[in-house]
Enzyme design. Structure first.
Site, PDB file in Angstrom:
ATOM      1  N   ALA A  65       0.865  -1.174   0.000  1.00  0.00           N
ATOM      2  CA  ALA A  65       0.000   0.000   0.000  1.00  0.00           C
ATOM      3  C   ALA A  65       0.905   1.228   0.000  1.00  0.00           C
ATOM      4  O   ALA A  65       2.065   1.155   0.406  1.00  0.00           O
ATOM      5  CB  ALA A  65      -0.882  -0.027   1.234  1.00  0.00           C
ATOM      6  N   GLY A 108       0.584  -4.915   0.939  1.00  0.00           N
ATOM      7  CA  GLY A 108      -0.589  -4.967   0.077  1.00  0.00           C
ATOM      8  C   GLY A 108      -0.316  -5.655  -1.254  1.00  0.00           C
ATOM      9  O   GLY A 108      -1.233  -6.208  -1.870  1.00  0.00           O
ATOM     10  N   GLU A 111      -0.728  -9.204  -0.547  1.00  0.00           N
ATOM     11  CA  GLU A 111      -2.158  -9.428  -0.305  1.00  0.00           C
ATOM     12  C   GLU A 111      -2.955  -9.399  -1.605  1.00  0.00           C
ATOM     13  O   GLU A 111      -3.890 -10.170  -1.786  1.00  0.00           O
ATOM     14  CB  GLU A 111      -2.667  -8.371   0.688  1.00  0.00           C
ATOM     15  CG  GLU A 111      -2.049  -8.557   2.070  1.00  0.00           C
ATOM     16  CD  GLU A 111      -2.269  -7.374   2.993  1.00  0.00           C
ATOM     17  OE1 GLU A 111      -1.830  -6.258   2.649  1.00  0.00           O
ATOM     18  OE2 GLU A 111      -2.886  -7.545   4.058  1.00  0.00           O
ATOM     19  N   GLU A 131       4.445  -4.917   7.208  1.00  0.00           N
ATOM     20  CA  GLU A 131       3.704  -3.848   7.887  1.00  0.00           C
ATOM     21  C   GLU A 131       4.192  -3.596   9.303  1.00  0.00           C
ATOM     22  O   GLU A 131       4.209  -2.470   9.797  1.00  0.00           O
ATOM     23  CB  GLU A 131       2.199  -4.183   7.923  1.00  0.00           C
ATOM     24  CG  GLU A 131       1.504  -4.106   6.573  1.00  0.00           C
ATOM     25  CD  GLU A 131       1.549  -5.396   5.771  1.00  0.00           C
ATOM     26  OE1 GLU A 131       2.353  -6.299   6.116  1.00  0.00           O
ATOM     27  OE2 GLU A 131       0.785  -5.498   4.802  1.00  0.00           O
TER      28      GLU A 131
END
Ligand code: HXC
Length: 257
Positions: A65, A108, A111, A131
């Site tokens: 992200a 992300g 993911e 993260e």
């Protein structure tokens, strides 16, 4: 026109979405989220498309992200906007999705790859959930999908240390469908997509739905769901054709009906 992705139809029945923010290693900001989910939904609605490939660049599938976009957000900002919930739209795509991953698939990015159905990885791919090193935790399903894919022991290791795993470890752990040489990643992904697109589209969608049930439910519920959907395939012309072709020793011609 999307600005952060490229969308093409490189072969019959195949859609290709390429993440295209090279300067940010394909970091997933809100614009990428909107554009990827919209493009995937549009390809999903197209009955000519039987498989969709999602890929990035040679250096990064996606490095996570977008940290710079997240940095100024407060708890109430991310909570009120239900930050990242929009990615759920990708899991509602019923057409098989193939992730073609080279380079970094972190946070992300990992993911996002795990939201796809088949995960082809180049020998350069690296996976991780870093993260924790930013003082947060996975927010796009990583703690759940990674644990289901590789088991508690390795998921804990990755989520708690933030370390990356190379592609061999990822394959051994069951995260990756197949490893391919980096130079032929896209060709392999497109060939796989063409192969899937050449199957009965309803059967492919049903197979995807049934396998995904294994992630969503307990074994008894999942097996019942699978059996009912299996029964449902007998309502299709493609089941008649597929089985007739087998007994007649010829190739089937599927009509997706
Ligand atoms: C925003 C990013 C980014 C990211 C890289 N960039 N990753 N920008 N968000 N996730 C940017 C860098 O700032 C830099 O921009 C450019 O891309 C190139 O990156 P470098 O770091 O210079 O490249 P390199 O040295 O090769 O290192 C590659 C890397 C490193 C190891 C992948 O970039 C990295 O560690 N990135 C962050 C990985 C990460 O922590 N991901 C998880 C994010 S959180 P400039 O402008 O400086 O050139 C997440 C889930 C959040 O995904 C959910 C919970 C809230």
């Amino acid at each position: 026109m999307p600005e952060t992705i490229l969308v093409t139809r490189p072969a019959p029945g195949v859609g290709l979405i390429t993440l295209n923010r090279p300067k940010a290693l394909n970091a997933l900001n809100q614009q990428v989220l909107a554009e990827v989910t919209e493009a995937a939904a549009e390809l999903d609605r197209d009955r000519e498309i039987g498989a969709i490939v999602l890929t990035g660049s040679a250096k990064a599938f996606a490095a996570g992200a977008d940290i710079k976009e997240m940095q100024p957000q407060s708890f109430s900002d991310v909570y009120a906007a239900d930050w990242f919930a929009g990615w759920d739209a990708l899991t509602r795509v019923r057409t098989p999705l193939i992730a073609a991953v080279a380079g970094y698939a972190l946070g992300g990015g990992c993911e996002l790859a795990m939201m796809c159905d088949v995960l082809l990885a180049a020998d350069t791919a690296k996976f991780g959930q870093p993260e924790i090193t930013l003082g947060v935790i996975p927010g796009m399903g990583g703690s759940q999908r990674l644990t289901r894919a590789v088991g508690k022991a390795k998921a804990m290791d990755l989520c708690l240390t933030g370390r990356m795993m190379d592609v061999e470890e990822a394959e051994r752990a069951g995260l990756v469908s197949r490893i391919v040489p980096a130079g032929s990643l896209l060709d392999e992904a497109l060939a796989t997509a063409e192969k899937i697109a050449g199957m009965s589209t309803p059967a492919a969608m049903m197979a995807k739905e049934a396998v995904n049930r294994a992630f969503e439910t307990g074994l008894t519920e999942g097996i019942l769901f699978e059996r009912r959907v299996f029964h449902g395939t007998f309502a299709t012309a493609d089941q008649k054709e597929g089985m007739a072709a087998f007994t007649e020793k010829r190739k089937p011609t599927f009509t997706n009906c």
